[in-house]
Design a protein around this motif. Structure first.
Motif, PDB file in Angstrom:
ATOM      1  N   GLY A 120       0.828  -1.211   0.000  1.00 61.38           N
ATOM      2  CA  GLY A 120       0.000   0.000   0.000  1.00 61.38           C
ATOM      3  C   GLY A 120       0.853   1.248   0.000  1.00 61.38           C
ATOM      4  O   GLY A 120       1.781   1.366  -0.792  1.00 61.38           O
TER       5      GLY A 120
ATOM      6  N   TYR B  15      -4.814  -0.779  13.149  1.00 63.49           N
ATOM      7  CA  TYR B  15      -4.311  -1.938  12.411  1.00 63.49           C
ATOM      8  C   TYR B  15      -5.187  -3.155  12.628  1.00 63.49           C
ATOM      9  O   TYR B  15      -5.760  -3.346  13.698  1.00 63.49           O
ATOM     10  CB  TYR B  15      -2.885  -2.286  12.865  1.00 63.49           C
ATOM     11  CG  TYR B  15      -1.851  -1.321  12.366  1.00 63.49           C
ATOM     12  CD1 TYR B  15      -1.290  -1.461  11.104  1.00 63.49           C
ATOM     13  CD2 TYR B  15      -1.431  -0.257  13.155  1.00 63.49           C
ATOM     14  CE1 TYR B  15      -0.345  -0.568  10.641  1.00 63.49           C
ATOM     15  CE2 TYR B  15      -0.485   0.640  12.706  1.00 63.49           C
ATOM     16  CZ  TYR B  15       0.059   0.479  11.447  1.00 63.49           C
ATOM     17  OH  TYR B  15       0.996   1.364  10.990  1.00 63.49           O
TER      18      TYR B  15
ATOM     19  N   ILE C  33      -1.979 -11.154   6.598  1.00 67.22           N
ATOM     20  CA  ILE C  33      -2.409  -9.946   5.886  1.00 67.22           C
ATOM     21  C   ILE C  33      -2.493  -8.845   6.929  1.00 67.22           C
ATOM     22  O   ILE C  33      -3.079  -9.033   8.002  1.00 67.22           O
ATOM     23  CB  ILE C  33      -3.774 -10.141   5.205  1.00 67.22           C
ATOM     24  CG1 ILE C  33      -3.685 -11.232   4.138  1.00 67.22           C
ATOM     25  CG2 ILE C  33      -4.269  -8.821   4.602  1.00 67.22           C
ATOM     26  CD1 ILE C  33      -5.031 -11.638   3.563  1.00 67.22           C
TER      27      ILE C  33
ATOM     28  N   ARG D 137      -3.555  -4.763   7.533  1.00 64.99           N
ATOM     29  CA  ARG D 137      -4.261  -3.594   6.990  1.00 64.99           C
ATOM     30  C   ARG D 137      -4.227  -2.477   8.030  1.00 64.99           C
ATOM     31  O   ARG D 137      -4.379  -2.735   9.221  1.00 64.99           O
ATOM     32  CB  ARG D 137      -5.706  -3.939   6.659  1.00 64.99           C
ATOM     33  CG  ARG D 137      -5.832  -4.887   5.504  1.00 64.99           C
ATOM     34  CD  ARG D 137      -7.297  -5.075   5.104  1.00 64.99           C
ATOM     35  NE  ARG D 137      -7.379  -5.886   3.909  1.00 64.99           N
ATOM     36  CZ  ARG D 137      -7.590  -7.195   3.910  1.00 64.99           C
ATOM     37  NH1 ARG D 137      -7.744  -7.845   5.044  1.00 64.99           N
ATOM     38  NH2 ARG D 137      -7.650  -7.868   2.781  1.00 64.99           N
TER      39      ARG D 137
ATOM     40  N   SER E 112      -5.626   1.709   8.788  1.00 63.92           N
ATOM     41  CA  SER E 112      -6.480   2.817   8.359  1.00 63.92           C
ATOM     42  C   SER E 112      -6.233   4.018   9.268  1.00 63.92           C
ATOM     43  O   SER E 112      -6.026   3.877  10.469  1.00 63.92           O
ATOM     44  CB  SER E 112      -7.955   2.420   8.387  1.00 63.92           C
ATOM     45  OG  SER E 112      -8.347   2.083   9.700  1.00 63.92           O
TER      46      SER E 112
ATOM     47  N   SER F  85      -4.556   3.554   1.450  1.00 66.89           N
ATOM     48  CA  SER F  85      -4.627   2.242   2.079  1.00 66.89           C
ATOM     49  C   SER F  85      -3.244   1.832   2.549  1.00 66.89           C
ATOM     50  O   SER F  85      -2.247   2.078   1.885  1.00 66.89           O
ATOM     51  CB  SER F  85      -5.175   1.215   1.095  1.00 66.89           C
ATOM     52  OG  SER F  85      -4.316   1.113  -0.022  1.00 66.89           O
TER      53      SER F  85
ATOM     54  N   ASN G 112      -1.493  -1.521   3.423  1.00 67.25           N
ATOM     55  CA  ASN G 112      -1.692  -2.959   3.295  1.00 67.25           C
ATOM     56  C   ASN G 112      -0.358  -3.675   3.172  1.00 67.25           C
ATOM     57  O   ASN G 112       0.605  -3.123   2.659  1.00 67.25           O
ATOM     58  CB  ASN G 112      -2.499  -3.289   2.030  1.00 67.25           C
ATOM     59  CG  ASN G 112      -3.836  -2.608   2.008  1.00 67.25           C
ATOM     60  OD1 ASN G 112      -4.643  -2.819   2.897  1.00 67.25           O
ATOM     61  ND2 ASN G 112      -4.064  -1.785   0.997  1.00 67.25           N
TER      62      ASN G 112
ATOM     63  N   ASN H 289       1.243  -8.071   3.079  1.00 67.81           N
ATOM     64  CA  ASN H 289       1.001  -9.496   3.251  1.00 67.81           C
ATOM     65  C   ASN H 289       2.334 -10.207   3.278  1.00 67.81           C
ATOM     66  O   ASN H 289       3.349  -9.661   2.852  1.00 67.81           O
ATOM     67  CB  ASN H 289       0.085 -10.049   2.162  1.00 67.81           C
ATOM     68  CG  ASN H 289       0.653  -9.874   0.783  1.00 67.81           C
ATOM     69  OD1 ASN H 289       1.723 -10.384   0.475  1.00 67.81           O
ATOM     70  ND2 ASN H 289      -0.045  -9.131  -0.065  1.00 67.81           N
TER      71      ASN H 289
END
Length: 123
Positions: free
Chosen positions: A19, A85, A97, A99, A101, A108, A110, A112
């Motif tokens: 991201g 998170y 994964i 993520r 915000s 985004s 992100n 993985n």
């Protein structure tokens, strides 16, 4: 890294940022599958707290777990950032994964990667 309770699981994950930043390349997780909280440590948590933090843990079944937490005062320009998170760990495939915000931001955050069972070693 952390004191390990008898039934705790330890994972060290290598994460690729997919991201717009704020994703650590290495992530350490420690948890007991039946618990409601876990311990997480990464470079961002280290920069803010200097030590692992306790986070919310949810057992999603079938070896899948969700970790949720917020980190405030992350060093950033023009001002410190506040990011929520969510980590999704599949213990069967050893995949993760991540993520993130940030309130009021559409970018985004992100990532993985893959995990190994084991503890993070200080170098």
């Amino acid at each position: 890294m952390m004191a390990t309770p008898a039934a705790a699981l330890d994972y060290v994950c290598k994460v690729r940022d997919t991201g717009d930043g704020f994703i650590s390349p290495v992530l350490a997780l420690q948890f007991e599958p039946s618990a409601k909280t876990a311990i997480v440590y990464d470079a961002i948590i280290h920069a803010v707290h200097g030590e692992p933090i306790s986070v919310k843990l949810k057992d999603r079944g079938n070896g899948k777990f969700r970790f949720t937490y917020r980190v405030n005062n992350i060093p950033a320009n023009p001002r410190p950032a506040r990011i929520g998170y969510r980590i999704e760990l599949d213990t069967n495939t050893k995949r993760v994964i991540v993520r993130g915000s940030m309130p009021g931001v559409t970018n985004s955050f992100n990532g993985n990667g893959s995990c190994e069972v084991g503890q993070l070693k200080n170098k």
